[in-house]
Scaffold this active site. Structure first.
Site: not given
Ligand code: BG6
Length: 483
Positions: A14, A218, A237, A242, A333, A378
């Protein structure tokens, strides 16, 4: 086979994670034909609900547009039932076990395979894991896989403690620790990109690469969830997990085979080469109100301590102490409430040597993880025409152009499928966790300690604190007009 006849149980059914990620991922797999119709899906949580109530609650989270997909949703929901029970009493688990046994008996299978997905807060994690082992394990009659979600502790000590409690109950073989970045298409592409393209092998080292940057941006702040974020901060976080995972896949040596353990061995080896980080050299930021005053600052969030020094932006330069990467600054970063939502890797190459093209821009490889997966290099070419001018252009692999008709799965879809196939490559192993906490714990202690500096302010919607460009430049990154 495990993937054909499996009971999938979602604990915390839930809750937010289950609603937003786990169930939609299971639906996505079903829709794409990767989840067999003989799968049984059981939601398990404390809230009192009927099967039908759970189903109705889930529907808004499935991305459906056509009539056909509405039928698919209905078909999928037929597989879903619900058990409401406390986490700390045997009864719920016993009930669950008998539901699964009944399901197995109905299909006349002798093996009882189970995937237990713990979409749960850490406070009930061990309780559920141990009750499951006691009351809902088929013993040698079937395989059990347990998916667990971060946080895996808050630092080295708590992570070790968690592992100490978990290890006697569930083996590493049975455990699948999710870092959902490992399920993203571009991150999964890292191994073939690195090791199936031999030309790269020649330049993927400190002779040619001058800097590497992995950036997570973000566009939104904590928006009312500050109370939760305040004890976490951006480093814990997204960076310790990550971004470090992305870094590892980008820089590790070639695994000796495609075996998941061989892959994870190399990841650990690379992590161990990262030098201890000096916390004082990390650029720390916290966002303030947007310049136009429409977006609140971090401290304006009513759920946040008004004196909070919580870090919502950080930039750090890591050094990998091995022969390949020695001397190459590796910048991580990450920030909330910035000017864009984007995750990108930038690998800069040395400029040309003296001679006729000594003035041109250096080569830079950009790997965009999201949005819109892409990889572009590039490079300098002659401007078409009669004159001998050069320009910097892009060798461009944009997935939305090149792979128009391909389905790119959500990270969670990809990972649940890996787990159903018993593939551990994209899950975090215990020793990986240990090394990553070892690396980040001193920094976390510094930013959360009594003498922690106040992070530098940056306006909501900006690129980050003022010193950012200088910081990047000091760490070897040549800035060329991009956000
Ligand atoms: C989560 C963090 O692990 O990753 C969130 O807790 C963050 O704060 C999210 O927003 C980012 O994931 P994605 O897939 O949206 O880039």
């Amino acid at each position: 086979e495990f993937k054909e006849n499996t009971a999938i149980v979602v604990f915390g059914a839930s809750g937010d994670l289950a609603k937003k990620k786990t169930f939609p991922a299971l639906f996505g797999l079903f829709r794409e034909g990767y989840l067999s119709k003989t799968t049984k899906i059981i939601g398990y949580a404390r809230s009192k609900m009927t099967d039908e109530e759970l189903r109705t609650r889930l529907i808004p989270f499935f991305k459906t547009t056509t009539e056909q997909s509405k039928t698919l949703v209905a078909d999928f929901l037929q597989l879903v039932t619900y058990v409401s029970a406390p986490y700390d009493q045997p009864e719920g688990y016993q009930k669950l076990n008998s539901i699964i046994e009944k399901f197995d008996a109905e299909r006349n299978v002798t093996e009882s395979h189970r995937l237990y997905y713990l979409a749960l807060p850490p406070s009930v994690f061990i309780t559920v894991a141990s009750n499951l082992k006691k009351y809902a394990h088929p013993g040698d009659k079937g395989l059990v896989r347990l998916i667990v979600e971060k946080p895996f502790g808050r630092d080295l000590k708590t992570s070790r403690e968690l592992q100490r409690q978990l290890a006697p109950i569930w083996t590493e073989e049975e455990l699948y620790r999710i870092d959902h970045y490992l399920g993203k298409e571009m991150v999964k592409n890292m191994l073939p990109f690195r090791f199936a393209n031999n030309f790269l092998a020649a330049c993927w080292n400190n002779n040619f690469v001058t800097s590497v940057q992995i950036a997570f941006k973000e566009q939104f702040g904590t928006e009312g969830r500050g109370g939760y974020f305040d004890s976490i901060g951006i480093i814990r976080d997204v960076m310790q997990n990550h971004l470090l995972q992305v870094l590892t896949l980008l820089l590790m040596e070639r695994p000796r085979s495609a075996d998941p353990e061989a892959v994870r061995d190399e990841k650990v080896r690379l992590l161990k080469c990262i030098k201890e980080l000096d916390p004082k050299k990390v650029l720390l930021g916290q966002y303030t109100q947007s310049e136009d005053g429409t977006k609140p600052g971090y401290l304006d969030d009513a759920t946040v301590d008004p004196k909070s020094k919580c870090v919502t932006f950080a930039a750090m330069c890591l050094e990998v102490d091995n022969e390949r990467w020695e001397g190459v600054p590796i910048i991580l970063r990450a920030g909330k409430a910035l000017n864009a939502s984007k995750v990108e890797i930038r690998v800069q190459f040395k400029g040309t040597t003296n001679g006729m093209y000594s003035e041109v821009s250096r080569n830079e490889l950009v790997i965009r993880v999201q949005p819109d997966e892409a990889m572009y290099l590039k490079m300098n070419t002659k401007v078409p025409g009669i004159k001998n001018e050069t320009t910097t252009t892009e060798l461009d692999l944009s997935y939305k152009d090149r792979y128009k008709n391909f389905y790119i799965p959500e990270a969670y879809e990809s990972l649940i499928r890996d787990c159903l196939h018993g593939d551990h490559s994209n899950f975090v192993r215990d020793d990986e966790l240990e090394v990553s906490w070892k690396l980040f714990t001193p920094l976390l202690n510094f930013v959360e300690g009594d003498d922690a500096p106040m992070p530098l302010p940056y306006a909501y919607g900006s690129r980050g604190p003022n010193g950012l460009n200088q910081y990047l430049a000091n760490n070897g990154y040549v800035y060329e007009n991009h956000s």
